[in-house]
Design a protein around this motif. Sequence first.
Motif, mmCIF file in Angstrom:
data_model
loop_
_atom_site.group_PDB
_atom_site.id
_atom_site.type_symbol
_atom_site.label_atom_id
_atom_site.label_comp_id
_atom_site.label_asym_id
_atom_site.label_seq_id
_atom_site.Cartn_x
_atom_site.Cartn_y
_atom_site.Cartn_z
ATOM 1 N N LYS A 4 -18.090 -8.392 15.605
ATOM 2 C CA LYS A 4 -18.325 -7.097 16.229
ATOM 3 C C LYS A 4 -19.641 -7.146 16.999
ATOM 4 O O LYS A 4 -20.630 -7.655 16.497
ATOM 5 C CB LYS A 4 -18.399 -6.017 15.148
ATOM 6 C CG LYS A 4 -18.851 -4.667 15.649
ATOM 7 C CD LYS A 4 -19.111 -3.726 14.492
ATOM 8 C CE LYS A 4 -19.951 -2.544 14.903
ATOM 9 N NZ LYS A 4 -21.359 -2.697 14.725
ATOM 10 N N GLN A 5 -19.624 -6.630 18.244
ATOM 11 C CA GLN A 5 -20.851 -6.586 19.020
ATOM 12 C C GLN A 5 -21.747 -5.460 18.529
ATOM 13 O O GLN A 5 -21.275 -4.441 18.059
ATOM 14 C CB GLN A 5 -20.521 -6.356 20.499
ATOM 15 C CG GLN A 5 -19.994 -7.600 21.173
ATOM 16 C CD GLN A 5 -19.580 -7.311 22.595
ATOM 17 O OE1 GLN A 5 -19.954 -6.305 23.160
ATOM 18 N NE2 GLN A 5 -18.794 -8.212 23.161
ATOM 19 N N HIS A 6 -23.072 -5.656 18.681
ATOM 20 C CA HIS A 6 -24.003 -4.656 18.186
ATOM 21 C C HIS A 6 -23.889 -3.362 18.991
ATOM 22 O O HIS A 6 -23.651 -3.355 20.185
ATOM 23 C CB HIS A 6 -25.437 -5.183 18.263
ATOM 24 C CG HIS A 6 -26.412 -4.215 17.716
ATOM 25 N ND1 HIS A 6 -26.521 -3.978 16.364
ATOM 26 C CD2 HIS A 6 -27.278 -3.377 18.325
ATOM 27 C CE1 HIS A 6 -27.433 -3.049 16.177
ATOM 28 N NE2 HIS A 6 -27.914 -2.667 17.348
ATOM 29 N N SER A 7 -24.047 -2.222 18.303
ATOM 30 C CA SER A 7 -23.998 -0.928 18.969
ATOM 31 C C SER A 7 -24.930 0.016 18.233
ATOM 32 O O SER A 7 -25.147 -0.136 17.034
ATOM 33 C CB SER A 7 -22.572 -0.388 18.942
ATOM 34 O OG SER A 7 -22.569 0.987 19.212
ATOM 35 N N ILE A 8 -25.512 0.996 18.958
ATOM 36 C CA ILE A 8 -26.391 1.945 18.256
ATOM 37 C C ILE A 8 -25.585 3.091 17.653
ATOM 38 O O ILE A 8 -26.115 3.934 16.959
ATOM 39 C CB ILE A 8 -27.502 2.507 19.176
ATOM 40 C CG1 ILE A 8 -26.900 3.361 20.302
ATOM 41 C CG2 ILE A 8 -28.380 1.405 19.731
ATOM 42 C CD1 ILE A 8 -27.915 4.305 20.927
ATOM 43 N N LEU A 9 -24.291 3.145 17.945
ATOM 44 C CA LEU A 9 -23.477 4.221 17.381
ATOM 45 C C LEU A 9 -23.150 3.909 15.926
ATOM 46 O O LEU A 9 -22.859 2.767 15.584
ATOM 47 C CB LEU A 9 -22.184 4.388 18.182
ATOM 48 C CG LEU A 9 -22.357 4.870 19.617
ATOM 49 C CD1 LEU A 9 -21.000 4.993 20.291
ATOM 50 C CD2 LEU A 9 -23.089 6.192 19.660
ATOM 51 N N PRO A 10 -23.216 4.909 15.057
ATOM 52 C CA PRO A 10 -22.965 4.669 13.636
ATOM 53 C C PRO A 10 -21.490 4.832 13.289
ATOM 54 O O PRO A 10 -20.670 5.229 14.127
ATOM 55 C CB PRO A 10 -23.769 5.780 12.980
ATOM 56 C CG PRO A 10 -23.674 6.917 13.946
ATOM 57 C CD PRO A 10 -23.558 6.319 15.328
ATOM 58 N N GLY A 11 -21.152 4.509 12.063
ATOM 59 C CA GLY A 11 -19.841 4.870 11.524
ATOM 60 C C GLY A 11 -18.770 3.811 11.683
ATOM 61 O O GLY A 11 -17.614 4.056 11.345
ATOM 62 N N PHE A 12 -19.134 2.627 12.176
ATOM 63 C CA PHE A 12 -18.087 1.625 12.363
ATOM 64 C C PHE A 12 -17.492 1.196 11.023
ATOM 65 O O PHE A 12 -16.283 1.165 10.855
ATOM 66 C CB PHE A 12 -18.639 0.403 13.104
ATOM 67 C CG PHE A 12 -17.611 -0.665 13.314
ATOM 68 C CD1 PHE A 12 -16.634 -0.521 14.292
ATOM 69 C CD2 PHE A 12 -17.591 -1.815 12.532
ATOM 70 C CE1 PHE A 12 -15.670 -1.489 14.482
ATOM 71 C CE2 PHE A 12 -16.626 -2.787 12.720
ATOM 72 C CZ PHE A 12 -15.672 -2.623 13.691
ATOM 73 N N GLY A 13 -18.380 0.890 10.072
ATOM 74 C CA GLY A 13 -17.911 0.426 8.768
ATOM 75 C C GLY A 13 -17.011 1.450 8.091
ATOM 76 O O GLY A 13 -15.932 1.128 7.598
#
Lengths: 274, 293
Positions: A4-13
């Motif tokens: 997974k590419q880094h992102s500042i958006l939360p909640g992926f997990g």
Amino acid sequence: MTLKQHSILPGFGLTMGFTLFYLSLIVLIPLAGLLLKSATISWDQFYAAVTDPQVVASYKITFGASLVAASVNAVFGLAVAWVLVRYSFPGKNIVDAMVDLPFAMPTAVSGIALTAIYAPNGWIGRWLDPLGIEVAYTQLGIMVALTFIGLPFVVRTLQPALEDMDVEIEEAAASLGATRLQTFVRVIFPAIMPALLTGFALAFARALGEYGSVVFISGNLPMKTQIVPLLIMTKLEQYNYAEAAAIAVVALGASFAVLLFINIVQWWSRRYAA
Amino acid sequence: MKHTENIRCRAAAATTESRWVRWLLIGVSLTFLGLFLAMPLAAVFAQALSRGWAMYVRSLGDSDALSAIRLTLLVALIAVPVNTVFGVAAAWAIAKFQFFGKSVLITLIDLPYSVSPVISGMVLVLLFGRQGWLGPWLEARGIHVVFAVSGIVLATLFVTFPFVARELIPLMQAQGTEEEEAARLLGASGWQTFRRVTLPNIKWGLLYGVILCNARAMGEFGAVSVVSGHIRGETNTMPLHVEVLYNEYNTTAAFAVASLLALLALVTLVLKSVLQWKTGEQLTPEEQGYTGD
């Protein structure tokens, strides 16, 4: 490479975890159960179950009726889509909205309504009966139900394709001396052909698995008007789970093959358009 | 002036058909739609009211009909919110992040669309039935799935699984992530970002998905029929009750219950048109994802 590419958006997990968990629970595990069940019988038993004459007859009936229904829809669906995109007439918006009725109407309701219309004393049946044409409880009835259920697929796939067509191309054809019919056959039709094929295949795929709208009008006579989903239902009612699973695996294989065909058509049309 | 108008007229004529071809095509189309769409719809209401208004009301007031209506509402009330939460979560993960195997995941989410309704119900029987993998274990603990309400809920969850997700994924992918990233940089929490930025952007698409999901949840027949066992007053949803009444030759009562479902379909179509007009887009059947019962 990371997954997974880094992102500042939360909640992926959280969202991904829930998606995978719920997908496995509701869809993947039950479907895997079907494959495991059909694997509990030997290959010979599996082969015998799916090639029984009654089963083969139901494949032919389902396949044939779906093919006829999808073809009828390809012809009339093209006319309907054309009329809705190109012409204006009173009540057009209502007609356009009505095209989705087979999607929105519960299939059992469509089934009993069509049966009532085409029964020998029904609104249409009473005119066909003296002519010796029986629709309800025959293969013709299955085709009528599958035509009803498949219509929106063709119309809704063709509409955007027709809207996206440039008028300039048609003007160019006309200015080069083509008649309107020539323009349609040589210019318009090839451009909308992938959409027409996709709509046809979607209607066909839906027809292969359809149950609710067909069960009432078909009469469910083995070898004559028994479609594959009805046959599976009959086997289940007899607690013959292994044979039902075997037939279901074949039916699933057929619908996945049609979906693969649709994907190939779309890939091909994208390449053609680019 | 006259000259240019003349040319414009001819340009228009070159890209349309002669008057009689136009009216012929409109006539053929409307006749076809009238026979295949309008007539079945009219037949439902005509049959439902064929023995008068009093009989219609009595059919709907029957205790079995009322319990079927209650069960249908209950099932939709469970299935629609659960699949809506799933749809939003799946769309967030898929549309807002880049990861390996995304297209496989989207294909798997679409899977229930391509499974025949009868097979959808059957997989539950194979899993939870008396001869199933988990059935005996659960029954020893007093939990019944097949021929019980929980089986109907599971079957409905399966067939309506992709509706909201399928609606939101393309919409949220098209909207990108800039707005959410800006909100985060300005100090909004994750939940605030979703509620104040994402939700207003997707509300019409979300509503659209919920309406389609609900129509299917209330109208599902094939999958539910396999797991229900058709126990009157207990495991009959409205479509199943229609079938039971119809097979008992209680035609008027069957069509009376069916007319409620037809009304639901009409309301769904009206809401759908309003939302399409609001968002200004026409969705293809694949985007709407109609491939089941």
